[in-house]
Design a protein around this motif. Structure first.
Motif, PDB file in Angstrom:
ATOM      1  N   VAL A   6      -1.059  10.838   2.116  1.00  0.00           N
ATOM      2  CA  VAL A   6      -0.572   9.709   1.327  1.00  0.00           C
ATOM      3  C   VAL A   6       0.632  10.166   0.517  1.00  0.00           C
ATOM      4  O   VAL A   6       0.586  11.181  -0.166  1.00  0.00           O
ATOM      5  CB  VAL A   6      -1.679   9.172   0.395  1.00  0.00           C
ATOM      6  CG1 VAL A   6      -1.156   8.050  -0.472  1.00  0.00           C
ATOM      7  CG2 VAL A   6      -2.875   8.726   1.206  1.00  0.00           C
ATOM      8  N   ASN A   7       1.723   9.386   0.599  1.00  0.00           N
ATOM      9  CA  ASN A   7       2.930   9.658  -0.172  1.00  0.00           C
ATOM     10  C   ASN A   7       3.014   8.609  -1.269  1.00  0.00           C
ATOM     11  O   ASN A   7       3.325   7.447  -1.009  1.00  0.00           O
ATOM     12  CB  ASN A   7       4.158   9.608   0.740  1.00  0.00           C
ATOM     13  CG  ASN A   7       5.422   9.995   0.019  1.00  0.00           C
ATOM     14  OD1 ASN A   7       5.444  10.124  -1.202  1.00  0.00           O
ATOM     15  ND2 ASN A   7       6.492  10.153   0.777  1.00  0.00           N
ATOM     16  N   ASP A  33      13.301   1.652   5.883  1.00  0.00           N
ATOM     17  CA  ASP A  33      13.098   1.313   7.289  1.00  0.00           C
ATOM     18  C   ASP A  33      12.299   0.028   7.394  1.00  0.00           C
ATOM     19  O   ASP A  33      11.457  -0.265   6.538  1.00  0.00           O
ATOM     20  CB  ASP A  33      12.350   2.458   7.985  1.00  0.00           C
ATOM     21  CG  ASP A  33      12.328   2.317   9.491  1.00  0.00           C
ATOM     22  OD1 ASP A  33      13.142   1.556  10.031  1.00  0.00           O
ATOM     23  OD2 ASP A  33      11.489   2.971  10.129  1.00  0.00           O
ATOM     24  N   ALA A  69       4.170  -2.778  12.099  1.00  0.00           N
ATOM     25  CA  ALA A  69       2.963  -2.015  11.744  1.00  0.00           C
ATOM     26  C   ALA A  69       2.054  -1.964  12.957  1.00  0.00           C
ATOM     27  O   ALA A  69       1.917  -2.937  13.692  1.00  0.00           O
ATOM     28  CB  ALA A  69       2.245  -2.682  10.578  1.00  0.00           C
ATOM     29  N   ASP A  99       1.838   9.141   6.023  1.00  0.00           N
ATOM     30  CA  ASP A  99       2.648   9.691   7.114  1.00  0.00           C
ATOM     31  C   ASP A  99       1.805   9.924   8.366  1.00  0.00           C
ATOM     32  O   ASP A  99       0.620   9.630   8.394  1.00  0.00           O
ATOM     33  CB  ASP A  99       3.368  10.969   6.681  1.00  0.00           C
ATOM     34  CG  ASP A  99       2.412  12.100   6.311  1.00  0.00           C
ATOM     35  OD1 ASP A  99       1.189  11.934   6.509  1.00  0.00           O
ATOM     36  OD2 ASP A  99       2.883  13.138   5.822  1.00  0.00           O
ATOM     37  N   LYS A 100       2.441  10.453   9.401  1.00  0.00           N
ATOM     38  CA  LYS A 100       1.764  10.629  10.689  1.00  0.00           C
ATOM     39  C   LYS A 100       0.623  11.635  10.630  1.00  0.00           C
ATOM     40  O   LYS A 100      -0.289  11.588  11.443  1.00  0.00           O
ATOM     41  CB  LYS A 100       2.769  11.067  11.752  1.00  0.00           C
ATOM     42  CG  LYS A 100       3.759   9.990  12.087  1.00  0.00           C
ATOM     43  CD  LYS A 100       4.752  10.437  13.122  1.00  0.00           C
ATOM     44  CE  LYS A 100       5.752   9.324  13.394  1.00  0.00           C
ATOM     45  NZ  LYS A 100       6.767   9.714  14.345  1.00  0.00           N
ATOM     46  N   LYS A 129       0.852  -1.186   0.000  1.00  0.00           N
ATOM     47  CA  LYS A 129       0.000   0.000   0.000  1.00  0.00           C
ATOM     48  C   LYS A 129       0.884   1.231   0.000  1.00  0.00           C
ATOM     49  O   LYS A 129       2.050   1.176   0.376  1.00  0.00           O
ATOM     50  CB  LYS A 129      -0.950   0.005   1.201  1.00  0.00           C
ATOM     51  CG  LYS A 129      -0.285   0.164   2.533  1.00  0.00           C
ATOM     52  CD  LYS A 129      -1.324   0.233   3.645  1.00  0.00           C
ATOM     53  CE  LYS A 129      -0.660   0.726   4.917  1.00  0.00           C
ATOM     54  NZ  LYS A 129      -1.607   1.027   5.952  1.00  0.00           N
ATOM     55  N   PHE A 130       0.329   2.345  -0.442  1.00  0.00           N
ATOM     56  CA  PHE A 130       1.091   3.587  -0.439  1.00  0.00           C
ATOM     57  C   PHE A 130       1.330   4.030   0.996  1.00  0.00           C
ATOM     58  O   PHE A 130       0.507   3.798   1.890  1.00  0.00           O
ATOM     59  CB  PHE A 130       0.357   4.687  -1.211  1.00  0.00           C
ATOM     60  CG  PHE A 130       0.358   4.466  -2.694  1.00  0.00           C
ATOM     61  CD1 PHE A 130       1.531   4.537  -3.420  1.00  0.00           C
ATOM     62  CD2 PHE A 130      -0.808   4.174  -3.359  1.00  0.00           C
ATOM     63  CE1 PHE A 130       1.544   4.334  -4.781  1.00  0.00           C
ATOM     64  CE2 PHE A 130      -0.820   3.966  -4.721  1.00  0.00           C
ATOM     65  CZ  PHE A 130       0.365   4.046  -5.432  1.00  0.00           C
ATOM     66  N   HIS A 131       2.465   4.692   1.193  1.00  0.00           N
ATOM     67  CA  HIS A 131       2.843   5.121   2.537  1.00  0.00           C
ATOM     68  C   HIS A 131       1.966   6.291   2.988  1.00  0.00           C
ATOM     69  O   HIS A 131       1.706   7.215   2.230  1.00  0.00           O
ATOM     70  CB  HIS A 131       4.320   5.538   2.551  1.00  0.00           C
ATOM     71  CG  HIS A 131       4.792   5.973   3.883  1.00  0.00           C
ATOM     72  ND1 HIS A 131       5.000   5.093   4.918  1.00  0.00           N
ATOM     73  CD2 HIS A 131       5.090   7.199   4.373  1.00  0.00           C
ATOM     74  CE1 HIS A 131       5.406   5.758   5.979  1.00  0.00           C
ATOM     75  NE2 HIS A 131       5.468   7.035   5.672  1.00  0.00           N
ATOM     76  N   GLN A 179       6.375   6.515  -1.969  1.00  0.00           N
ATOM     77  CA  GLN A 179       6.812   5.454  -1.075  1.00  0.00           C
ATOM     78  C   GLN A 179       5.729   4.376  -0.983  1.00  0.00           C
ATOM     79  O   GLN A 179       4.543   4.682  -1.059  1.00  0.00           O
ATOM     80  CB  GLN A 179       7.087   5.987   0.325  1.00  0.00           C
ATOM     81  CG  GLN A 179       8.256   6.939   0.399  1.00  0.00           C
ATOM     82  CD  GLN A 179       8.473   7.449   1.811  1.00  0.00           C
ATOM     83  OE1 GLN A 179       7.663   7.239   2.697  1.00  0.00           O
ATOM     84  NE2 GLN A 179       9.583   8.137   2.004  1.00  0.00           N
ATOM     85  N   THR A 180       6.187   3.133  -0.812  1.00  0.00           N
ATOM     86  CA  THR A 180       5.260   2.009  -0.697  1.00  0.00           C
ATOM     87  C   THR A 180       5.581   1.243   0.577  1.00  0.00           C
ATOM     88  O   THR A 180       6.736   1.032   0.916  1.00  0.00           O
ATOM     89  CB  THR A 180       5.409   1.062  -1.901  1.00  0.00           C
ATOM     90  OG1 THR A 180       5.248   1.817  -3.093  1.00  0.00           O
ATOM     91  CG2 THR A 180       4.375  -0.032  -1.867  1.00  0.00           C
ATOM     92  N   ASP A 181       4.545   0.817   1.283  1.00  0.00           N
ATOM     93  CA  ASP A 181       4.707  -0.024   2.470  1.00  0.00           C
ATOM     94  C   ASP A 181       4.391  -1.463   2.081  1.00  0.00           C
ATOM     95  O   ASP A 181       3.418  -1.727   1.374  1.00  0.00           O
ATOM     96  CB  ASP A 181       3.756   0.413   3.586  1.00  0.00           C
ATOM     97  CG  ASP A 181       4.078   1.799   4.117  1.00  0.00           C
ATOM     98  OD1 ASP A 181       5.216   2.252   3.938  1.00  0.00           O
ATOM     99  OD2 ASP A 181       3.178   2.418   4.714  1.00  0.00           O
TER     100      ASP A 181
END
Length: 147
Positions: free
Chosen positions: A35-36, A82, A86, A30-31, A26-28, A39-41
């Motif tokens: 949606v970024n 990193d 999760a 942030d806090k 999924k797309f990253h 970056q992908t998680d």
């Protein structure tokens, strides 16, 4: 991307303890909740081969740390920044005793109010004739005293 998945499967097998059973991309986020798309998680869980139970997050992180040298090139090739556990959004807890007492009290107050309204309506309709007689008698007396 498929070589990343194959290599990620080897994380658990390198220690001989587990195998990666499920993954998801999924797309990253942030806090701040943005949606970024750059970056992908990759979300995974590792299953113990012997017991078929999901391994604890700390154990999987430890396995990745133990195999850091083996995974270094993989992390460089795919720009892995990193590895972290999760965190899932926790489900709301069950109602506490205080919340339950407040809900029960609100229901009882509502029922008492409805009973009060119903009783007033019932007595008003049943005793309408008597009320008319009382009202007529009181105005007659009032008129007598005015003269």
């Amino acid at each position: 991307m498929s070589s990343l998945i194959r290599s990620a499967f080897s994380i658990g097998t390198a220690a001989g303890e587990g195998r990666m059973a499920k993954y998801n991309f999924k797309f990253h986020v942030d806090k701040k909740g943005r949606v970024n798309f750059a970056q992908t998680d990759m979300l995974i869980h590792v299953v113990n081969r012997d017991t078929n139970r999901i391994l604890d997050v700390e154990r999987v992180i430890q396995m990745i740390d133990e195999n850091k040298e083996q995974l270094r090139n993989l992390f460089r090739n795919y720009n892995v920044m990193d590895v972290q556990p999760a965190t899932a959004a926790s489900a709301p807890e069950d109602l506490s005793a205080l919340q339950m007492a407040i809900i029960i009290l609100a229901i009882l107050l509502f029922l008492a109010a409805m009973l009060f309204i119903f009783m007033n309506w019932y007595y008003r309709t049943v005793h309408k004739r008597k009320l008319k007689a009382i009202v007529a008698g009181s105005t007659a007396l009032y008129i007598e005293f005015q003269m």
